[in-house]
Each structure stands twice: as structure tokens, then as C-alpha cells.
Motif scaffolding. Structure first.
Motif, PDB file in Angstrom:
ATOM      1  N   ILE A  17       0.838  -1.192   0.000  1.00  0.00           N
ATOM      2  CA  ILE A  17       0.000   0.000   0.000  1.00  0.00           C
ATOM      3  C   ILE A  17       0.881   1.253   0.000  1.00  0.00           C
ATOM      4  N   SER A  19      -3.723   1.326  -2.918  1.00  0.00           N
ATOM      5  CA  SER A  19      -3.237  -0.046  -2.912  1.00  0.00           C
ATOM      6  C   SER A  19      -2.622  -0.377  -4.271  1.00  0.00           C
ATOM      7  N   ARG A  46      -2.978  -3.011  -5.681  1.00  0.00           N
ATOM      8  CA  ARG A  46      -3.997  -3.772  -6.398  1.00  0.00           C
ATOM      9  C   ARG A  46      -4.778  -2.889  -7.385  1.00  0.00           C
ATOM     10  N   ASP A  47      -4.791  -1.582  -7.106  1.00  0.00           N
ATOM     11  CA  ASP A  47      -5.529  -0.655  -7.961  1.00  0.00           C
ATOM     12  C   ASP A  47      -4.598   0.169  -8.840  1.00  0.00           C
ATOM     13  N   ILE A 104      -7.945   3.557  -1.625  1.00  0.00           N
ATOM     14  CA  ILE A 104      -8.378   2.394  -0.840  1.00  0.00           C
ATOM     15  C   ILE A 104      -9.842   2.560  -0.450  1.00  0.00           C
ATOM     16  N   PHE A 143      -4.667  -4.002   6.632  1.00  0.00           N
ATOM     17  CA  PHE A 143      -4.761  -3.857   5.178  1.00  0.00           C
ATOM     18  C   PHE A 143      -4.294  -5.101   4.422  1.00  0.00           C
ATOM     19  N   LEU A 148      -6.746  -6.615   1.953  1.00  0.00           N
ATOM     20  CA  LEU A 148      -6.824  -6.201   0.559  1.00  0.00           C
ATOM     21  C   LEU A 148      -6.218  -7.228  -0.390  1.00  0.00           C
ATOM     22  N   LYS A 194      -7.474 -11.136  -7.263  1.00  0.00           N
ATOM     23  CA  LYS A 194      -7.665  -9.930  -8.087  1.00  0.00           C
ATOM     24  C   LYS A 194      -8.428 -10.272  -9.354  1.00  0.00           C
TER      25      LYS A 194
END
Length: 315
Positions: A210, A222, A224-225, A240, A307, A310, A315
Motif C-alpha cells: 500500500i 493499494s 492492487r488498484d 483504498i 490492510f 486487501l 484480483k
């Protein structure tokens, strides 16, 4: 609960400084101080009723004292202006503190005296302190105007001179940050700067983890994004959670855009554009210098263990 009433010119600009503070229950735009038993925007603006534009703040004194509200009031008004406030001229836009009790009156007088003795302003402080009168809520159009019309509000706030006035007379004390941050980090977060594309730490980061605010450590984005937008800066489809960042219209250039700032530290992070991946279509273009990256395997150790959730979902 207690109530405080402040007149400081256009009530559009007197709401936001108070609404986001802990202990504030409600802020209502309205009219007060006149002899008439009712008021409307057109009548007040023309001076027909003797009222002034004001805000009525309902607050919890165990969480935020009245003295703190007074401190904020001085930073968002020009207490030396006899004929109005900034671009708003006339009696309806006077700077007045309306007190609801003897305790509030004593606190207001002490606060005004302290401001005068500070020598902050070249001209005399003329803000009046009066006993509170009937308060009449303004029309619905004027309530929470900054939230319902953010672009128009931003244009007005800057164009009226309020933003520059506050920057000049109430500058942030950035001494500690200037010593703590690297020059580029300070330039980006405190001076609304932009780092060079492709010459920054995270534009092509592939590691999971993060990103937190370099100043405060508050979690923001994150990995992930994160995606490669080809622009040379770290790009994300979303924060987030939306509440972790704040959007403001940036009207400093001819290219109007939305600025992204961290909520607690108020650091400038970057901008958000509507050319991102579907379905949301957003691209949060963020400066690496405003961020600190915490790898997934370090989250627990650094106090961000919550976190890890997450990264537990595919994904």
C-alpha cells in the motif's frame, strides 16, 4: 450541544472551515442581526432588513471548545474590513461574532484582544461582538453550497481573494516539514508541485503493498488498484476508500482539473482524470514524492496489518 453564530461575509465560504472538525454537529447558512422577523437572500443583500449573512454552528463542547471555533473564525475572515468581506461589499457582509451566553462573550472579547495584541494585521481589528439575535436559515440553494457546487465554490473562493488572504496572514508553519522532507517531497506536498514523469520512485512499481502519505502515514492507495497509464506517474483506478482522500477543483491554470489531497495532512498528492479504465473510468495520477510504499510483507510490522485483507481476495 451548544451553538455559535459567526458572520464573516459570504456564508458559502464560512461553512467548510468548520464542517469537517470533530465535534461539529451541523453548520447552517442563514441571516441574523436584523430587526425584521424574517429574511431572504435578496432582501438581506440589498440591506432592506438589517440582517447579515452568517452561519449557525451546532457543536459538542466536550469535543471542541468554543475558543477553538473562535480561532478558526479569525483565519477565514478579514477582521480589519469595515465595509464588507473581500469582494462582498455592504452592511450584509460585516464581520461579527454573535454570542449566546456571557461565557461566549467573555471568550470572544479575550480572543479579539489576543488577536489585536499579536500585531498580525497592519490595520485595526474592527470585528464587532454582539448578543445573538434570531437566526433565520437561508434558502436550500445556499445550504452546503461548497458540496453541491464544488467548481463554482472553488472559483469564488479563489477569485474573491479569500484564499490569498489566508495564505498571506495565516501561513502554515512548515519549518519541521522542510527539515524532515526531501526537497522534491516538500515541493510536491506543500507547494502543490509536480515531479518529472518517469523519473520518480513508483511509476512502474510491480510489488504488492500500500501507499501512505509521506507526511502523515495515512493510507491512501493499494498496488492492487495501480496500473500503467503510460503517463510516467503512479496511476490508480481508485483510493483504498474514497474517504481517505479529498477532491478540490484546481483553478490555478487554464486547464481546470480536480486536485487530490490527503484528508488529514492536507498534502497535495496529484490529480484525478476521467480517462481511466472502465467501468469507473477514473485515473488517479499521483506524485511518487507524496507517497511512501509499504510492501505487503511489511504491513504487519509497520502497524498496517488490517490492510492485509486487501490482498487476501483474488484480483
Amino acid at each position: 450541544m451548544e451553538k455559535a453564530i459567526f458572520a464573516g461575509g459570504c456564508f458559502w465560504c464560512m461553512v467548510r472551515p468548520f464542517t469537517e472538525l470533530e465535534g461539529i454537529v451541523k453548520v447552517v447558512s442563514g441571516y441574523t442581526g436584523g430587526a425584521e422577523k424574517d429574511a431572504s437572500y435578496s432582501a438581506v443583500k440589498s440591506g432592506e432588513t438589517g440582517h447579515v449573512e452568517a452561519v449557525e454552528i451546532t457543536f459538542n463542547p466536550t469535543k471542541i471548545p468554543y475558543s477553538k471555533l473562535l480561532e478558526i473564525f479569525w483565519t477565514v475572515t478579514d477582521p480589519t474590513d469595515e465595509d464588507g468581506q473581500f469582494t462582498d461589499r455592504g452592511p450584509a457582509y460585516q464581520s461579527i461574532i454573535f454570542t449566546n451566553s456571557n461565557e461566549q462573550r467573555i471568550a470572544a472579547e479575550a480572543s479579539r484582544s489576543a488577536l489585536i495584541q499579536s500585531g498580525r494585521f497592519e490595520k485595526p481589528v474592527i470585528t464587532k461582538i454582539k448578543e445573538a439575535a434570531d437566526f433565520y436559515p437561508a434558502e436550500e440553494f445556499h445550504q452546503d453550497f461548497d458540496l453541491k457546487n464544488p467548481f463554482r465554490y472553488s472559483l469564488y473562493y479563489q477569485g474573491s481573494g479569500r484564499k490569498e488572504f489566508k495564505r498571506r496572514y495565516w501561513p502554515k508553519d512548515r519549518t519541521v516539514l522542510k527539515n524532515k522532507l526531501e526537497p522534491m517531497q516538500y515541493f510536491v506536498t506543500q507547494e502543490n508541485g509536480t515531479e518529472p514523469p518517469f523519473e520518480n520512485a513508483y511509476w512502474d512499481n510491480q510489488e504488492e503493498g500500500i501507499y501512505v502519505d509521506i507526511v502523515s502515514g495515512e493510507p491512501l492507495f493499494s498496488s492492487r488498484d495501480q496500473y500503467d497509464a503510460g503517463c510516467g506517474w503512479p496511476s490508480f483506478t481508485k483510493p483504498i476508500t474514497p474517504s481517505m482522500v479529498r477532491e478540490e477543483w484546481d483553478v490555478s491554470t487554464k486547464h481546470t482539473r480536480k486536485e487530490i489531497r490527503s484528508r488529514d495532512a492536507d498534502s497535495h498528492l496529484g490529480h484525478v482524470f476521467e480517462d481511466g479504465p472502465k467501468p469507473e473510468g477514473l485515473r488517479y495520477c499521483i506524485n511518487s514524492a507524496a507517497l511512501r510504499f509499504i510492501p505487503k510483507d511489511m504491513l504487519e510490522e509497520e502497524g498496517y496489518g488490517d490492510f492485509l485483507l486487501l490482498f487476501s481476495v483474488r484480483k
